[in-house]
Design a protein around this motif. Structure first.
Motif, mmCIF file in Angstrom:
data_model
loop_
_atom_site.group_PDB
_atom_site.id
_atom_site.type_symbol
_atom_site.label_atom_id
_atom_site.label_comp_id
_atom_site.label_asym_id
_atom_site.label_seq_id
_atom_site.Cartn_x
_atom_site.Cartn_y
_atom_site.Cartn_z
ATOM 1 N N LEU A 331 0.827 -1.214 0.000
ATOM 2 C CA LEU A 331 0.000 0.000 0.000
ATOM 3 C C LEU A 331 0.858 1.259 0.000
ATOM 4 N N ALA A 332 2.028 1.194 0.634
ATOM 5 C CA ALA A 332 2.905 2.366 0.660
ATOM 6 C C ALA A 332 3.390 2.730 -0.742
ATOM 7 N N ALA A 333 3.446 1.754 -1.633
ATOM 8 C CA ALA A 333 3.890 2.020 -3.003
ATOM 9 C C ALA A 333 2.890 2.882 -3.758
ATOM 10 N N ALA A 334 1.624 2.882 -3.311
ATOM 11 C CA ALA A 334 0.598 3.671 -4.000
ATOM 12 C C ALA A 334 -0.074 4.681 -3.080
ATOM 13 N N ASP A 335 0.463 4.854 -1.877
ATOM 14 C CA ASP A 335 -0.147 5.760 -0.901
ATOM 15 C C ASP A 335 -0.019 7.204 -1.385
ATOM 16 N N ASP A 336 -1.135 7.941 -1.322
ATOM 17 C CA ASP A 336 -1.080 9.355 -1.711
ATOM 18 C C ASP A 336 -0.678 10.243 -0.538
ATOM 19 N N TRP A 337 -0.425 9.660 0.612
ATOM 20 C CA TRP A 337 0.029 10.352 1.814
ATOM 21 C C TRP A 337 -0.907 11.496 2.204
ATOM 22 N N VAL A 338 -2.209 11.179 2.129
ATOM 23 C CA VAL A 338 -3.245 12.112 2.574
ATOM 24 C C VAL A 338 -3.953 11.486 3.767
ATOM 25 N N LEU A 339 -4.043 12.243 4.853
ATOM 26 C CA LEU A 339 -4.659 11.730 6.071
ATOM 27 C C LEU A 339 -6.169 11.674 5.915
ATOM 28 N N THR A 340 -6.752 10.523 6.254
ATOM 29 C CA THR A 340 -8.195 10.334 6.207
ATOM 30 C C THR A 340 -8.626 9.519 7.419
ATOM 31 N N TYR A 341 -9.923 9.562 7.698
ATOM 32 C CA TYR A 341 -10.454 8.690 8.732
ATOM 33 C C TYR A 341 -10.531 7.261 8.183
ATOM 34 N N PRO A 342 -10.536 6.256 9.065
ATOM 35 C CA PRO A 342 -10.528 4.866 8.578
ATOM 36 C C PRO A 342 -11.803 4.530 7.828
ATOM 37 N N PRO A 343 -11.721 3.616 6.862
ATOM 38 C CA PRO A 343 -12.931 3.169 6.157
ATOM 39 C C PRO A 343 -13.912 2.536 7.132
ATOM 40 N N LEU A 367 -5.172 8.783 9.438
ATOM 41 C CA LEU A 367 -3.917 8.223 8.962
ATOM 42 C C LEU A 367 -4.004 8.101 7.449
ATOM 43 N N THR A 368 -2.875 7.822 6.803
ATOM 44 C CA THR A 368 -2.932 7.528 5.375
ATOM 45 C C THR A 368 -3.311 6.055 5.200
ATOM 46 N N CYS A 369 -3.596 5.643 3.972
ATOM 47 C CA CYS A 369 -4.155 4.304 3.748
ATOM 48 C C CYS A 369 -3.205 3.200 4.209
ATOM 49 N N SER A 370 -1.899 3.355 3.993
ATOM 50 C CA SER A 370 -0.967 2.303 4.412
ATOM 51 C C SER A 370 -0.909 2.192 5.932
ATOM 52 N N ALA A 424 17.647 6.634 4.259
ATOM 53 C CA ALA A 424 16.578 5.688 3.970
ATOM 54 C C ALA A 424 17.071 4.426 3.294
ATOM 55 N N ASN A 425 18.322 4.373 2.966
ATOM 56 C CA ASN A 425 18.853 3.212 2.262
ATOM 57 C C ASN A 425 19.153 2.093 3.256
ATOM 58 N N PHE A 426 18.102 1.586 3.881
ATOM 59 C CA PHE A 426 18.259 0.541 4.892
ATOM 60 C C PHE A 426 18.078 -0.822 4.246
ATOM 61 N N GLU A 427 18.769 -1.776 4.803
ATOM 62 C CA GLU A 427 18.648 -3.143 4.295
ATOM 63 C C GLU A 427 17.234 -3.662 4.470
ATOM 64 N N ALA A 428 16.556 -3.218 5.546
ATOM 65 C CA ALA A 428 15.219 -3.741 5.827
ATOM 66 C C ALA A 428 14.218 -3.387 4.746
ATOM 67 N N THR A 429 14.396 -2.230 4.073
ATOM 68 C CA THR A 429 13.440 -1.825 3.050
ATOM 69 C C THR A 429 13.687 -2.550 1.745
ATOM 70 N N GLY A 430 14.874 -3.110 1.579
ATOM 71 C CA GLY A 430 15.178 -3.848 0.359
ATOM 72 C C GLY A 430 14.983 -2.992 -0.867
ATOM 73 N N ASN A 431 14.326 -3.566 -1.871
ATOM 74 C CA ASN A 431 14.059 -2.846 -3.115
ATOM 75 C C ASN A 431 12.608 -2.412 -3.205
ATOM 76 N N LYS A 432 11.938 -2.273 -2.067
ATOM 77 C CA LYS A 432 10.540 -1.870 -2.078
ATOM 78 C C LYS A 432 10.387 -0.473 -2.685
ATOM 79 N N ILE A 433 9.391 -0.328 -3.512
ATOM 80 C CA ILE A 433 9.096 0.957 -4.139
ATOM 81 C C ILE A 433 8.138 1.715 -3.248
ATOM 82 N N VAL A 434 8.453 2.963 -2.974
ATOM 83 C CA VAL A 434 7.618 3.808 -2.128
ATOM 84 C C VAL A 434 7.304 5.086 -2.892
ATOM 85 N N ARG A 435 6.050 5.495 -2.852
ATOM 86 C CA ARG A 435 5.642 6.722 -3.530
ATOM 87 C C ARG A 435 6.185 7.935 -2.789
#
Length: 709
Positions: A331-343, A367-370, A424-435
């Motif tokens: 979800l973080a790869a497509a998160d628009d980083w806009v705060l909303t109330y939960p669904p 919070l944002t969707c992720s 941010a170049n941490f091993e834990a994040t690997g090659n994950k794509i983040v918006r």
């Protein structure tokens, strides 16, 4: 199969060793009557033959002796024994083996046991009185030993029959114990219960589609009820003797281990591999529920189960945490980083803070969707924590959740522009794509996600790991002790969560400080030349804070406005964020060695105008930080160090810095005018009651007075 009986000497009713239904038939009764008749005939025949043989032996023996020899033997008394009648004891010792054979053939166990006891007593008496010859005594003793062994074998065979159980089994085992073969009897008892539940398990056929909880419940019922019955029989027959108790415990432990392997193979393995913590937890709870009932019988086998189930539950735990991490990352790869109330329908924390009591939105957080997904999965994750507590996996669970949260924070750091190749170049994040979070609002939303999760949502969910929230409602003393032991661990865990958020905050502030200080080409907006070049120019100086500090003020104003909407009820976090950003810029100035080398050593000295401008810029920072309520002690200390270093550099030219600096009112007026111009705040609205106003009003003058002293 013909039925056979063990008769009780005190009762005419035979004790059945086999199925009563067989004995009820007419044909069986007839067979028994015929057998009794045959045995009676055999007994009479044996007696007749014994008498005949004895008579023949006497006749042959006496007749074979010559008169002369016979007279000599009689004279010597050697024929007196043969001529006299056998004593009652001798007659009994001759007939006793035959009596035992009859009792064993008719399987009259109680009578056989009584007879064997009588034989043992007789042998003991004869040994003391020497009333029988050694040969006869040895023969009697051998006969008794052989019949005991035969009876023991008969009892053991009966105990091993699948149809022998209940009262019949206990009777056979007790008789075998009375024969003096207790260890064998106890082992046969345990084996009989084992064979019985193994036979019953043949009807339990797990399949890949069967429900793990149902299979675990059925298997638990079979195994632990068999162990319970074996324990009851063992105690009833053998008492609490250590040797038998030890064997029972070892046997029960072995059966429990075998049970655990079956549950792991047919129920836990698939759930654990798929991360089904709830399904795995249910299987464990069912097994522990049945196993715990054995504690009343002195068998504490739950630790055995816990040890064997722990690897499977750990696997389910780790797979569950991994699923939370991967789902959140997607979800973080497509998160628009806009705060909303939960669904609608999303699980939320149900522990409102004191600040939100009475608010209809108390149970909902923006919070944002992720982050919403992260929180929802964590809430589900903590629904079934009983096995985690009983297996002492609370600490491991907290550590795993921290690692997942830390990975999410790494992705939030990675979403900050300019941080791809740095922190941010941490091993834990690997090659994950983040918006990317492009705007300041999006970037502050990253901090809103991390801070709300670390400060409130995750700690509240983790409180379910406290035994005081779990199952010890009936034991106040244990509950209090566990709560005291657990809370320090959870406080340390929360501190680590906050430290992880601090990394994100530091990266955020560093990025914004660098954006202020440097151009896209890498040139600095904050150099010594902007101060040392002011003197010697013909232009009249217009006193106003330098451009970089104007931009710092504008940025802080924008962020304060955004934070006011994003951190409702958590204004302190917003204040600390602005405080950290201001500190970051000023500390960079304080530690920029090239800047101070130019101020102190050239290319030209710092003049009066340059000193006044630097003094004004620092005074401006003090003013707006004070009015915004984010003037920290650390910032105040660093500001004083900067002014002291600037005044020392000016004094090194031989001039008195106090002679060229106006009083503080002059600087305060300029700073206040600038603040009001850019904020649109009328003079009447100045916050004269700010808790840091007294510090800011005296900050510069205190340095000056300290220097003049």
């Amino acid at each position: 199969m013909k039925a056979s009986t063990f008769s009780n000497p005190k009762s005419s009713t035979p004790m059945l060793l086999f199925s009563p239904s067989v004995l009820s038939t007419t044909s069986t009764s007839k067979e028994i009557s015929d057998l009794e008749g045959e045995l009676s005939s055999i007994r009479n025949l044996l007696s007749t033959q014994a008498t005949l043989i004895h008579g023949l032996a006497e006749g042959v023996h006496i007749d074979s002796l010559s008169p002369k020899v016979s007279e000599g033997l009689i004279a010597n008394g050697l024929l007196n024994i043969e001529d006299r009648e056998p004593s009652d004891l001798e007659k009994w010792s001759a007939e006793f083996p035959d009596l035992l054979d009859v009792l064993l053939a008719e399987k009259r166990v109680d009578e056989a046991l009584a007879a064997l006891d009588e034989g043992d007593r007789a042998v003991a008496e004869v040994k003391e009185t020497n009333s029988l010859s050694p040969a006869v005594l040895t023969s009697l003793r051998t006969a008794i030993i052989e019949r005991k062994q035969k009876l023991a074998d008969q009892l053991a065979e009966a105990a091993c029959q699948p149809s022998t159980h209940g009262a019949e089994l206990r009777a056979a085992i007790l008789a075998l114990k009375k024969l003096g073969d207790g260890p064998r009897a106890h082992t046969l008892l345990l084996n009989a219960h084992f064979q019985r539940y193994q036979y019953n398990m043949l009807s339990l056929r797990p399949s890949s589609t069967s429900y793990g909880g149902a299979y675990t419940a059925a298997l638990s019922q079979l195994v632990f009820s068999a162990i319970a019955q074996a324990a009851s029989d063992s105690l009833g027959i053998f008492g609490k003797e250590h040797a038998y108790s030890s064997e029972l415990v070892m046997w029960a432990t072995k059966q429990t281990e075998a049970f655990a392997l079956l549950v792991k193979r047919h129920a836990l393995a698939s759930s654990a591999a798929a991360g089904g913590l709830r399904a795995a937890a249910e299987c464990v709870q069912i097994a522990l529920g049945h196993c715990s009932l054995l504690e009343a019988r002195g068998l504490a086998l739950c630790p055995v189960l816990l040890k064997l189930f722990r690897p499977s539950v750990e696997q389910a735990l780790n797979a569950n945490l991994k699923r939370i991490e991967e789902s959140t990352a997607a979800l973080a790869a497509a998160d628009d980083w806009v705060l909303t109330y939960p669904p609608a329908g999303t699980r939320q924390s149900v522990w409102p803070s004191s600040a939100s009591l009475g608010n209809t939105m108390a149970f909902h957080h923006k919070l944002t969707c992720s982050a919403h997904r992260f929180n929802s999965m964590v809430q589900d994750f903590f629904e079934d924590v009983g096995p985690l507590l009983s297996m002492q996996l609370g600490g491991q669970t907290l550590e795993g959740l921290f690692q997942v949260f830390n990975s999410y924070v790494n992705m939030l750091i990675k979403a900050l522009p300019g941080s791809m190749d740095e922190e941010a170049n941490f091993e834990a994040t690997g090659n994950k794509i983040v918006r990317m979070a492009e705007t300041e609002a999006q970037q502050i939303a990253l901090l809103a996600n991390a801070s709300l999760l670390a400060d409130e949502l995750l700690p509240r969910a983790a409180m379910k790991l406290s035994p005081s929230q779990a199952s010890y409602k009936d034991d106040h003393r244990r509950r209090t002790s566990d709560r005291q032991n657990r809370h320090p661990e959870q406080r340390e865990w929360k501190r680590r969560l906050v430290n992880s958020v601090e990394r994100l905050k530091n990266t955020f502030c560093q990025q914004h400080a660098l954006d202020l200080i440097f151009t896209e080409e890498g040139d600095s907006h904050l150099t010594a030349e902007m101060y040392i070049n002011m003197d010697g120019t013909a232009d009249e100086v217009e006193w106003f804070p330098s451009l970089i500090f104007q931009e710092l003020f504008a940025k802080l104003n924008r962020m304060a406005s955004l934070a006011a909407d994003m951190f409702v009820g958590r204004e302190r976090f917003a204040t600390l964020l602005l405080m950290r950003l201001t500190e970051t810029v000023i500390i960079w100035l304080s530690e920029d060695q090239s800047f101070w080398d130019d101020i102190e050593e050239g290319p030209r000295p710092l003049g009066p105008l340059g000193l006044q401008q630097l003094y004004l810029d620092i005074k401006f920072v003090i003013c707006f930080a004070s009015q915004g309520r984010y003037l920290s002690r650390n910032l105040h200390r660093v500001v004083n160090e900067i002014i002291a270093k600037a005044m020392a550099a000016f004094a090194s030219t031989g001039m008195d810095p106090y002679s060229v600096l106006p009083d503080d009112d002059w600087f305060n007026d300029i700073c206040q005018d600038a603040i009001e111009r850019w904020s649109g705040k009328p003079k009447a609205d100045r916050d004269l009651n700010s808790p840091t106003a007294s510090v800011s009003a005296q900050s510069i003058s205190s340095v000056r007075s300290h220097g003049s002293s």
